[in-house]
Design a protein around this motif. Structure first.
Motif: not given
Length: 296
Positions: A142-149, A168-173, A222-226, A176-179
């Motif tokens: 799963n690759a986090l990418v800029f959603g406005g590309e 691809m996981i688009g970064i949204g305002t 923080a995501v990794a250590t959690s 939701s990408h966190l879920f």
């Protein structure tokens, strides 16, 4: 300064230009495109792109180079970044590059384990090529990418990523990408995130980087250590006109420490690895904003 560090960059050009570039690269030697870019495109970019001042200051202030050398290095930086962009479209067109991998055994070892893990990247080199090369057989990537590309870029990425079992996981305002990240890690999958730019959250960690204080996003660490996840730093550096080197480095941290200390330890390991890479490839630094704190 925080506003300048938001992830708002998109690939230059419109859909028509992107489609024609892919068509040209199917028939033309990529070095011809490089030469055209060096003579006609880069000089214009150095005039109109405000990023030239940032990179010039990067060579002057961070590396302590003289005015003439800094200008020449700035030109080389823009030229190499242009090559990186062209190389992405060349891969969309079906061209291949000579790729070597350092530390591949670390990736393969984690990929066989049932638990998920994280890859951290930065805006150096050409990280997108890692997605087409480090193929996971046992896990979804799963690759986090800029959603406005741009639409054409996302369409080509989708086509190539599907062949490599990458989502691809688009970064949204709406965050939701966190879920989606949480669900992927819960399913024992791989999550790739850039760790040198803000991804929505404003929480930052300060570290000495190349001799001066810089801020890094706290989120990836923080995501990794959690979840007490294993973490790899992956950088893909251009070594020649048709060659790249993928460098995979495990980032160690003490998972028994309090979470805040784990975050600091993991982020410090990441920053030290990024510094090692940038010292070796200083011209391939592609953060076109004031990354370091301005000392008064």
């Amino acid at each position: 300064m925080a506003e300048e560090k938001k992830w708002v960059g998109t690939t230059y050009g419109n859909s028509w230009m992107h489609r024609w570039l892919v068509r040209l690269l199917r028939f033309f030697n990529i070095k011809v495109i490089y030469a055209f870019m060096a003579i006609f495109v880069i000089p214009v970019c150095l005039v109109v792109n405000p990023g030239r001042k940032v990179i010039y200051n990067y060579f002057r202030r961070i590396w302590g180079l003289g005015p003439v050398t800094s200008f020449l290095k700035t030109y080389k930086n823009f030229y190499l970044f242009g090559q990186v962009v062209v190389d992405r479209f060349a891969m969309y067109a079906g061209k291949k590059f000579r790729i070597t991998i350092e530390g591949y055994d670390h990736f393969l070892e984690l990929e066989k384990q049932p638990e998920g893990f994280m890859q951290l990247s930065a805006h150096v080199g050409n990280y997108e090529i890692a997605g087409y090369t480090l193929k996971a057989e046992n896990k979804r990537f799963n690759a986090l990418v800029f959603g406005g590309e741009k639409e054409t870029v996302m369409a080509n990425r989708n086509r190539m990523f599907e062949e490599a079992n990458i989502r691809m996981i688009g970064i949204g305002t709406d965050m939701s990408h966190l879920f989606e990240i949480n669900n992927a890690l819960s399913n024992g999958e791989i999550v790739s995130m850039p760790a040198d730019r803000m991804l929505g959250s404003t929480k930052q960690i300060s570290h000495t980087f190349l001799g001066k204080t810089a801020s890094f996003p706290a989120g990836p660490f923080a995501v990794a250590t959690s979840r007490s996840l294993d973490v790899l730093a992956v950088n893909v550096m251009k070594t020649s006109s048709d060659g790249y080197k993928i460098i995979v480095t495990p980032l160690a941290y003490d998972k028994t420490l309090p979470k805040n200390e784990q975050i600091m330890q993991l982020s410090s390991a990441y920053v030290r690895e990024l510094e090692r890479i940038v010292r070796k490839y200083p011209e391939q630094w592609y953060n076109y904003y004031e990354f370091w704190r301005v000392e008064v």
